[in-house]
Design a protein around this motif. Sequence first.
Motif, PDB file in Angstrom:
ATOM      1  N   ALA A 170       0.812  -1.216   0.000  1.00  0.00           N
ATOM      2  CA  ALA A 170       0.000   0.000   0.000  1.00  0.00           C
ATOM      3  C   ALA A 170       0.846   1.266   0.000  1.00  0.00           C
ATOM      4  O   ALA A 170       0.439   2.295   0.546  1.00  0.00           O
ATOM      5  N   GLN A 171       2.021   1.217  -0.617  1.00  0.00           N
ATOM      6  CA  GLN A 171       2.801   2.432  -0.814  1.00  0.00           C
ATOM      7  C   GLN A 171       2.392   3.115  -2.120  1.00  0.00           C
ATOM      8  O   GLN A 171       1.534   2.632  -2.856  1.00  0.00           O
ATOM      9  N   ARG A 172       2.973   4.262  -2.395  1.00  0.00           N
ATOM     10  CA  ARG A 172       2.673   5.006  -3.619  1.00  0.00           C
ATOM     11  C   ARG A 172       3.700   4.679  -4.694  1.00  0.00           C
ATOM     12  O   ARG A 172       4.822   4.252  -4.393  1.00  0.00           O
ATOM     13  N   GLY A 173       3.344   4.922  -5.957  1.00  0.00           N
ATOM     14  CA  GLY A 173       4.293   4.683  -7.032  1.00  0.00           C
ATOM     15  C   GLY A 173       3.617   4.311  -8.330  1.00  0.00           C
ATOM     16  O   GLY A 173       2.534   4.809  -8.649  1.00  0.00           O
ATOM     17  N   TYR A 174       4.227   3.390  -9.067  1.00  0.00           N
ATOM     18  CA  TYR A 174       3.727   2.971 -10.376  1.00  0.00           C
ATOM     19  C   TYR A 174       4.240   1.564 -10.651  1.00  0.00           C
ATOM     20  O   TYR A 174       5.108   1.034  -9.918  1.00  0.00           O
ATOM     21  N   ALA A 175       3.729   0.952 -11.683  1.00  0.00           N
ATOM     22  CA  ALA A 175       4.179  -0.381 -12.080  1.00  0.00           C
ATOM     23  C   ALA A 175       4.973  -0.279 -13.374  1.00  0.00           C
ATOM     24  O   ALA A 175       4.572   0.423 -14.300  1.00  0.00           O
ATOM     25  N   ARG A 176       6.079  -0.989 -13.429  1.00  0.00           N
ATOM     26  CA  ARG A 176       6.919  -1.059 -14.618  1.00  0.00           C
ATOM     27  C   ARG A 176       6.838  -2.475 -15.180  1.00  0.00           C
ATOM     28  O   ARG A 176       6.994  -3.448 -14.446  1.00  0.00           O
ATOM     29  N   VAL A 177       6.587  -2.560 -16.490  1.00  0.00           N
ATOM     30  CA  VAL A 177       6.323  -3.851 -17.112  1.00  0.00           C
ATOM     31  C   VAL A 177       7.292  -4.093 -18.262  1.00  0.00           C
ATOM     32  O   VAL A 177       7.587  -3.183 -19.051  1.00  0.00           O
ATOM     33  N   ARG A 178       7.778  -5.325 -18.365  1.00  0.00           N
ATOM     34  CA  ARG A 178       8.501  -5.789 -19.548  1.00  0.00           C
ATOM     35  C   ARG A 178       7.820  -7.059 -20.034  1.00  0.00           C
ATOM     36  O   ARG A 178       7.637  -8.010 -19.262  1.00  0.00           O
ATOM     37  N   VAL A 179       7.433  -7.077 -21.302  1.00  0.00           N
ATOM     38  CA  VAL A 179       6.781  -8.224 -21.913  1.00  0.00           C
ATOM     39  C   VAL A 179       7.666  -8.713 -23.056  1.00  0.00           C
ATOM     40  O   VAL A 179       8.053  -7.921 -23.924  1.00  0.00           O
ATOM     41  N   ASP A 180       7.984 -10.004 -23.055  1.00  0.00           N
ATOM     42  CA  ASP A 180       8.689 -10.567 -24.202  1.00  0.00           C
ATOM     43  C   ASP A 180       7.999 -11.873 -24.597  1.00  0.00           C
ATOM     44  O   ASP A 180       6.897 -12.170 -24.147  1.00  0.00           O
TER      45      ASP A 180
END
Length: 528
Positions: free
Chosen positions: A480-490
């Motif tokens: 439940a912290q703040r931030g964003y999600a970083r995604v790598r799809v291969d």
Amino acid sequence: MADLLPSRRNVLGYGSAGAAALMLGTGLWSSDSAWSAPALPDDPFTLGVASGDPLPDGVVLWTRLAPDPYAADGLGGMPQVPVRVQYEVAADPRFRRVVRRGSVVATPELAHSVHPEVGGLLPDRVYYYRFRAAGHLSPAGRTRTTPPAHARPADLRFAFASCQAWQDGYYTAYDHMAEEDLDLVVHLGDYLYESGVRTNRRGVTTDPRFHTETFDLARYRLQYGLYKAEEPLKKAHARFPWVVTFDDHEVENNWAGDLSQADTEPDQDPAVFRARRAAAFQALYEHQPLRHTQMPQGPHLQAYRRLSYGRLADLTMLDTRQYRDDQPDGDGESATSTARFDPRRTILGARQRDWVLRNFSRSSAQWQILGNQAPMGQTDKDPGPAELVWLDPWDGYVADRNRLLAEADRRGVRNLVVITGDRHQNYAWDLKRDYQDPGSPTVGAEFVGTSITSGGDGADMNADGEKFLAANPHMKFFNAQRGYARVRVDHRRWTTDFRVVPYVQRPGAPVTTRATAVVEDRVPGVRI
């Protein structure tokens, strides 16, 4: 994405402004008239630049001329005359190799915003762009086209974010996002909050113009001016192309179709709410890098659409607000609601749902990504035998969820991954074909991303998380912290990094990766 030119009938239905005034800023209509070039002593590019909805051969650019974004009338300090805006697109950051030049006209009817749709670019390439107007030069932006339709790119890298209440903290997360190596950014809603900001967690004194809730067009424009003037947000917009949709707070909390939440609207009159929604949608269009196909027609805005990244991934943006039935039994939480199982109830509407399912059948992409506003997976808050759920997200529309997930399974979707905002918390969990059946198969994965600021300083674990992990065996991770999600799809796997900051109520927080979750090709569900 296939974009069709609007018909004359549709263009003339866009409201009180003339069709030409509305379309001049898109670059689809042009005029050789000598538009006025007023002397503007102050920089009109205070809200920055942006790009969005990239294609293999082009992208939409955006800026809004607003030397004073806090002007009380919402007009940004601009004179009420059309102004020609020139743009350049180059293959290098110093603009020595300009590949496209053009101009569009910023009109007062659209708050002097422009949305030129630039074509003729090469696929899967980085480009740089900038604007000129009234003797001023904008900052440069960076964008990227997508791979060709039949290409097999090695990977796709993107971030997704949501929920950025200005009054709850600083946009430090966007400073960090701007330093990532990304192809694009997906924003899943609550880009704007309709509430006033007199009381705020930043600990600052605010102008009385921002103390009231937003209802009319001038006030929505003013609120966007407040949000978009934030430097970290401008930096992230200028760094990557964005794909943007809305949730509820861009209009009003928990609205559903033509229905207000009925907080200050008289008798929840749908006509009154439609007027508010029309104002909110116009202001949204004026402040986002959206194509002409997203230009609102009164209280309606075509938000659901699909973006393809070669044969690696299809990104389908959903609209879970405009076509939904009213939330069952109110829009709070319930352990007793039976209406949420009603097979006639929908969150997508039949037309949108059928469109999504047809794309499942037609797509040859390896990964099917749904950009979704509120959590699709079940969120039980009671660790005991009862089910206590919120009724505004998909838990209030169980039949629609089951239809979508069952059809994805039946139609042979190879990898279904849903990315979601709204909750101000990070989740990684399995999507079940039917949560009422303990033996139901896993048919996909969902990653719920936390807020940029909403909720103020967060926590790694809280009481909600303890209940959720105890009550939901399909949940593999909570934070439940703040931030964003970083995604790598291969071609082998999907990897989500939950990027978090320890605080937002003061600036300057560092960023760390709190957890990494993986989905393997052809193996539905999440692995931590």
